[in-house]
Each structure stands twice: as structure tokens, then as C-alpha cells.
Design a protein around this motif. Structure first.
Motif, PDB file in Angstrom:
ATOM      1  N   THR A 127       2.757   6.253  -2.357  1.00 62.38           N
ATOM      2  CA  THR A 127       2.063   6.859  -1.133  1.00 62.38           C
ATOM      3  C   THR A 127       2.727   7.943  -0.396  1.00 62.38           C
ATOM      4  OG1 THR A 127       0.922   4.879  -0.843  1.00 62.38           O
ATOM      5  CG2 THR A 127       0.643   6.010   1.022  1.00 62.38           C
ATOM      6  N   ASP A 154       0.939   2.327   2.747  1.00 64.30           N
ATOM      7  CA  ASP A 154       0.790   1.756   1.315  1.00 64.30           C
ATOM      8  C   ASP A 154      -0.619   1.939   0.677  1.00 64.30           C
ATOM      9  OD1 ASP A 154      -0.583  -0.026   2.504  1.00 64.30           O
ATOM     10  OD2 ASP A 154       0.730  -1.778   1.920  1.00 64.30           O
ATOM     11  N   GLY A 187      -1.910   4.852  -0.797  1.00 65.82           N
ATOM     12  CA  GLY A 187      -2.077   6.013  -1.436  1.00 65.82           C
ATOM     13  C   GLY A 187      -2.319   7.105  -0.656  1.00 65.82           C
ATOM     14  N   TRP A 188      -1.962   8.428  -1.297  1.00 65.02           N
ATOM     15  CA  TRP A 188      -1.698   9.474  -0.108  1.00 65.02           C
ATOM     16  C   TRP A 188      -3.186  10.234   0.152  1.00 65.02           C
ATOM     17  CZ3 TRP A 188      -3.045  14.840  -0.241  1.00 65.02           C
ATOM     18  CH2 TRP A 188      -3.901  15.217  -1.340  1.00 65.02           C
ATOM     19  N   SER A 215      -5.285   7.637   1.016  1.00 64.12           N
ATOM     20  CA  SER A 215      -5.784   6.716   2.027  1.00 64.12           C
ATOM     21  C   SER A 215      -7.064   6.345   2.157  1.00 64.12           C
ATOM     22  CB  SER A 215      -5.357   7.619   3.496  1.00 64.12           C
ATOM     23  OG  SER A 215      -5.252   6.513   4.436  1.00 64.12           O
ATOM     24  N   TYR A 271       0.893   7.400   8.710  1.00 66.23           N
ATOM     25  CA  TYR A 271       0.160   8.446   8.041  1.00 66.23           C
ATOM     26  C   TYR A 271      -0.673   9.098   8.834  1.00 66.23           C
ATOM     27  CZ  TYR A 271      -3.073  10.079   4.484  1.00 66.23           C
ATOM     28  OH  TYR A 271      -3.976  10.789   3.748  1.00 66.23           O
TER      29      TYR A 271
END
Length: 646
Positions: A98, A161, A163-164, A166, A184
Motif C-alpha cells: 500500500t 493496508d 492498497g494504494w 484504497s 492515507y
């Protein structure tokens, strides 16, 4: 709440990071105190509004983020090559992939390119600074504090956590409780404000502050790529801002925009994210295209082939970039008609991109190519990027995407596009314009070592991943029990360490060149510059140009050099107006950082304090009547004569 309740504990790697952060912080404070540099740091850097210094700070931050994101990548590769070691558990692995993706896109690629834009674009168009220097400083500190907020998550509170990308509902409060996902949201929100400000600022600068006589189709390709990119930023980033705000309201205040309950729409997040996210891909690739165009023309020693076609292809790419976002979720049940429409629009975008490839090749055709480090990065980009582009067209076919989606084939594709395009472009641009920033070139021999290590490592790392994907290996998998995948994973990991070694040599080159490189006495450091930035002295004076030249053609410095013209004509000198330095931007963004930190942990008094402080600083700015100062003709004469050895 006790301090130990918010510190991340139980991970030896994170304890090591905490110790490293503490030691580096102590060392920085010691050095600044011992050499009595606190005042210098405040006066020259923390309060600067000079576009060149702000650009350098962007690039330094981006290199630091490249190190952080690269370490994350190496940790993932170790885990996948040696799954039996138990190097990372599933939770830590989820956090690392992430943060790796988010850092590389938002906090490395974008600031690196924005830093180069900051330094070079005003010089290329004959401007003395940005249209709004104060806003430029606010934008930088907004990015910087957003990056700090995101990066402290791995020692305070815990990293995101999901993932980028989200995706909801995974990123919602029910499935991702705790502060990780809030880091994030607030880190990207704070950074995104700065990016939007920079987009508006650069757009106004390019449209309103060009040198006398410089029409739009006289501008260098890098400036054109910046202008087109800024239009994408202005239309795409508000979408991200709204999406992040809605998810923050979901998580912190209990709303249900993206939840599975209360008539929320989880798929709406995917649509909003990729309506920003795919234009974002072109935000980080179009400026790189501009860099390659400048470098290839300079070292092919001829005018760029098909200038008008290059400009129009960038404009078409920008328009099409907003019409392809659904290809990121072909497998989510949108239906055959919708998938077909977006499949066609995806493949259409390959046409203007192909035009650019052929233009670069035509520029190289029958030219006397000079092989320098910037040219090596540019030449290697073409075949590497084509490989990424061709596999992108494969992924753009909806039926085929059902097989490729969420596999390592996709991982290989977007790394071939983003590394061969954006990262190669960043290194090419930094090496090419390095003399304009620091007054000396980087060492060519070390530069070539760094290039070959990174280039070879890149292909060894990512080419095997196409075959892993075709063999069915899914992404986001922290442990693999399929024996057949292990050899290619080991090879891929060796390549990743090769890239890391190349980066280390690159960083050493910066130090070595600072110590030993010959200082530049000629503004045209490479000997065949074509655009206005090479017409100034090196290093560039704080006012950029003593006299701004009249521009009535493409590549104006080529003619200036042939005719012996300079940007120092004593008969035309006038006092030069410059903006004053100010500490308001960093103070304003410090307050907003505190407010954002409060929202991360849902500490409302802290959040309100930070917000109120930020608003007060905005009010103070509203009553700030400092109009800057004038540089006298005598001072300009003195600086120019000394720089030119007159």
C-alpha cells in the motif's frame, strides 16, 4: 491515551526504522547547531519563494521518497523470492505494498516532475518567477507536510493496508478500523491541495508571463507538456479531493457514502478514484515526454521532428485520458456495451502516443547523436516504453483483461510504463538540467554506471513478471506455494536489487560531483542548448534574466548563440521587481498539518486548533501588503559582469 498506544510495536524492522529516524534527526540538529546554520536555513530555504529553490526542495524530497518506496519494494521482493523465511507476515506485507504504490505515485513521481517544472519552465518562457510566488511556496509546504503525515504512519498509528487504490468497502471504518487508512486520506488530501495550486499557478504563468513575441507555438515542448499536464491537474484533482473528503466523512463522522449498508455505493469510490487516477497516469508521463523531447533534440543536434504533431498529440492524449477510467474495472460487471466503449477509447489513446514515438525516431534519423547520460536514459526509454504500451493495449481488450486482471502481467505492464516513462524521464531531466541548478555537471562515468545498473536491473526485475502473470500468479500475494513460480520470482528479486544498486551509485554521483566536478562558467553547459534556459549564466541569478529577449521562433537560443546575442544588454536594463521571502506559507501549512493529524486520530480539539490556526494565517495573508522589492540597475550590472567575467 498513553504514548505506547499509538506507537507501532512488535516489528523488529519498524524498531530499526525508529532508531534510524531518531539518529538522523539528532545528526541534522547537531550539524545545523554546530555550524550555526539555523538562521541560514530559515532565511534561504524555509521562507523562500524563489521557484528554483522550491524546485530543488521538491526534487530532494522526491529522491528521499524514491529511497523509501524502493526499500518497500525490496522488502516485497525478498518475501516473494524466499517465502519460507517468514520475512514479512501478511499484515506487514499489505501495509508495504500500500505505502509503496502511494509513495511512488503521489510523493515521488509527481514532486520530481513538479520540481523540474518549477526550475525550468519560467526559464524556458523568459519569466522571472511564477505568476503567484507565494502560492508556489504554499503548494510546496502542502505537499511536504502531506508526505510527512503519510510517512509517519509506519511508526505512529500504523500504515494503511487497503492498497494504494484504497477500494471500499475494504477501506471503510468497519473493515479497516484504526488510524492507518486516515493517514492515507489526510496525507493525500493535504498533498493534493498543493498539486492543484501548482497546476493553476503554472498554467497562469505559462499563459500570461511568456517573453515578448513568444506565441504558444513558439514554446519548448517541455513547457507545452507542462501546460497540458496542468489542465489535467485542474480538472482531475478536484475529483480526488471530493472522493477523499467523502471517505473521510464516512470513516470519521459515520456517514455512509461508500458503505455496504445505508444505501452506500462502494463502486462509486472505484469510479471517482479512477476518474482521477487514469488522468493521473498522464500527469506523470506527459512531462516526461517533454523531457525526452528536449534531451533528444539537444543531443541529436537538430530541431525536434514534427513539433506541431507533438503538441497536438499531447492535447489529444489529455482529452482521451478522461474517457478511459472504466478499463480499470472491466471485471466488475459493468456490462458488454460499457466495456466495449471503454476498450475502444483505451486503444485510441495509443494512436497519439505512437505519433510521439515516431517523431522521436525521426528526430534521431540521420543525426549526429552524442551519447551522454541524459541521452542514454532517453534512448533506453523508447523500446522499454513501447513494450509497456503494447501490453497496455492487450489489457485494454476487455475479453483479454478477464485473464490478465489482478495478475503479475498487470504489475509488469504498469511498471514498464511508469518506470521506463516517468522514472527514466526524471533521471534524464535531472542529469540534463543539473548544471542550471547547481553550477556543475554530474560525473559522466558514474552516471553511466548508475544508468546501466538501473536499466539492466529494471528489465531483469519486471520482464519475468509478464510470464508469472501469464502463468496465473495473482498480485498482492504475500506467500506462494506454487514451486514453478519461485525461479522467476528469484530472478525478479535480483533485478530489483540491481535497480537499488543503480540508485545508490546515482546518489554517490551527486556527492562526488559536488566535491570534484569542474564548475560551469558557460550558461550553455552542454554546448548545444536550444531553449532560453541555456541563455542565462550558470548558476542562474535570482532574477533569472537581466534583459528578457524577444522571441519569434522555436528554439530561440539556437539563433541567439549563432548571432552572439545574450540576455545582458546594458542599454536595456531596468530595475527588476521581485517578490519578498515570507515564513507565512510554512506556518500556515504547519497548522493544517496539526489539524490533519488530529483528524487521523479523531482528536477533534487538535483538529479544530489546526484548522483555526490555518484560517488565521489566511486572514493575516489577506492583510499583507508587501509588494516585494526592486533590484537596482547597478546591482544587476554588478551580478551579470561578475558572472560573465566582464
Amino acid at each position: 491515551m498513553h504514548i505506547t498506544d499509538i506507537l507501532v510495536t512488535g516489528e523488529p524492522l519498524i524498531y530499526g526504522a525508529m532508531v534510524s529516524i531518531a539518529l538522523v534527526s539528532i545528526a541534522i540538529v547537531f550539524v545545523l547547531t554546530y555550524f550555526k546554520k539555523w538562521g541560514w536555513l530559515w532565511r534561504e530555504w524555509l521562507t523562500t519563494v524563489d521557484h528554483k529553490k522550491i524546485g530543488i526542495m521538491y526534487i530532494l524530497a522526491a529522491l528521499l521518497m524514491l529511497f523509501r518506496g524502493g526499500v518497500d519494494a525490496l522488502m516485497m521482493r525478498i518475501q516473494l523470492a524466499f517465502p519460507g523465511l517468514g520475512f514479512l507476515d501478511s499484515q506487514h506485507y499489505n501495509e508495504i505494498f500500500t505505502t509503496h504504490g502511494t509513495i511512488m505515485i503521489i510523493f515521488m513521481a509527481m514532486p520530481f516532475l513538479i520540481g523540474l517544472m518549477n526550475i525550468i519552465v519560467p526559464l524556458q518562457i523568459g519569466a522571472r518567477d511564477f505568476a503567484f510566488p507565494y502560492l508556489n511556496a504554499v503548494s510546496f509546504w502542502s505537499f511536504a507536510f502531506g508526505a510527512i503525515l503519510f510517512n509517519i504512519s509506519f511508526v505512529i498509528g500504523g500504515s494503511p493496508d487497503a492498497g494504494w487504490t484504497s477500494y471500499t468497502p475494504l477501506a471503510g471504518a468497519a473493515m479497516s478500523p484504526g488510524p492507518g487508512q486516515n493517514f492515507y486520506l489526510m496525507g493525500l488530501q493535504l498533498s493534493g491541495i498543493g498539486t492543484l495550486g501548482t497546476g493553476i499557478n503554472l498554467m497562469v504563468t505559462i499563459l500570461k508571463m511568456r517573453a515578448p513575441g513568444m506565441k504558444l507555438f513558439h514554446m519548448p515542448i517541455f513547457t507545452w507538456s507542462t501546460l497540458v499536464t496542468c489542465f489535467i491537474i485542474v480538472f482531475a484533482f478536484p475529483i480526488l479531493t471530493v472522493a477523499l473528503a467523502l471517505l473521510t466523512i464516512d470513516r470519521v463522522f459515520g456517514a455512509q457514502f461508500f458503505t455496504l449498508t445505508g444505501e452506500g455505493l462502494p463502486m462509486m469510490w472505484a469510479n471517482l478514484f479512477w476518474m482521477w487516477g487514469h488522468p493521473e497516469v498522464y500527469i506523470v508521463i506527459l512531462p516526461a515526454f517533454g523531457i525526452f523531447s528536449e534531451v533528444i533534440a539537444a543531443f541529436a543536434k537538430k530541431r525536434l521532428f514534427g513539433y506541431n504533431a507533438m503538441v497536438w498529440s499531447m492535447i489529444i492524449i489529455a482529452l482521451l485520458s478522461f474517457l478511459v477510467w472504466v478499463h480499470h474495472f472491466f471485471t466488475m460487471g459493468a456490462g458488454a456495451f460499457v466495456n466495449s466503449v471503454f476498450s475502444v477509447s483505451t486503444m485510441l489513446i495509443a494512436v497519439p502516443t505512437g505519433v510521439k514515438i515516431f517523431n522521436w525516431l525521426a528526430t534521431l534519423y540521420k543525426s549526429k547523436i552524442e551519447i551522454t547520460v541524459p541521452m542514454l536514459w532517453s534512448l533506453s526509454f523508447i523500446p522499454s516504453f513501447v513494450l509497456g504500451g503494447v501490453t497496455g493495449v492487450m489489457l485494454g481488450m476487455a475479453a483479454a483483461d478477464y485473464q490478465f486482471h489482478n495478475s503479475y502481467f498487470l504489475i509488469a505492464h504498469f511498471h514498464y510504463v511508469l518506470i521506463a516513462g516517468t522514472v527514466f524521464g526524471c533521471f534524464a531531466g535531472l542529469t540534463y538540467w543539473y548544471p542550471k541548478m547547481f553550477g556543475h555537471k554530474m560525473n559522466e562515468r558514474l552516471g553511466k554506471w548508475a544508468f546501466w545498473l538501473f536499466f539492466a536491473g529494471f528489465h531483469v526485475c519486471f520482464f519475468p513478471q509478464y510470464f508469472l502473470g501469464l502463468d496465473g500468479m495473482p498480485r498482492r500475494l504475500f506467500i506462494t506455494n506454487v514451486v514453478e513460480w519461485l525461479p522467476l520470482n528469484v530472478i525478479s528479486t535480483v533485478g530489483a536489487f540491481g535497480m537499488g544498486l543503480g540508485f545508490i551509485v546515482f546518489v554517490y554521483n551527486v556527492y562526488y560531483s559536488y566535491r570534484y566536478a569542474e564548475r560551469e562558467t558557460n550558461g550553455d553547459s552542454w554546448g548545444h542548448g536550444r531553449t532560453l534556459e541555456w541563455s542565462t549564466t550558470t548558476p542562474v541569478p535570482f532574477y533569472n534574466f537581466a534583459t528578457v529577449p524577444y522571441v519569434d521562433r522555436i528554439d530561440p537560443y539556437e539563433r541567439m548563440r549563432e548571432e552572439g546575442q545574450t540576455t545582458f544588454d546594458e542599454s536595456k536594463l531596468k530595475p527588476i521587481h521581485m517578490p519578498s521571502y515570507t515564513g507565512q506559507p510554512i506556518i500556515m501549512m504547519t497548522f493544517l498539518f496539526i489539524g490533519s493529524f488530529g483528524l487521523v486520530f479523531e482528536w477533534m480539539p487538535v483538529a479544530i486548533f489546526g484548522l483555526v490556526g490555518g484560517v488565521i494565517m489566511m486572514i493575516i495573508r489577506s492583510f499583507d501588503y508587501d509588494d516585494g522589492y526592486y533590484v537596482s540597475v547597478d546591482e544587476v550590472k554588478s551580478i551579470e559582469r561578475k558572472a560573465r567575467g566582464l
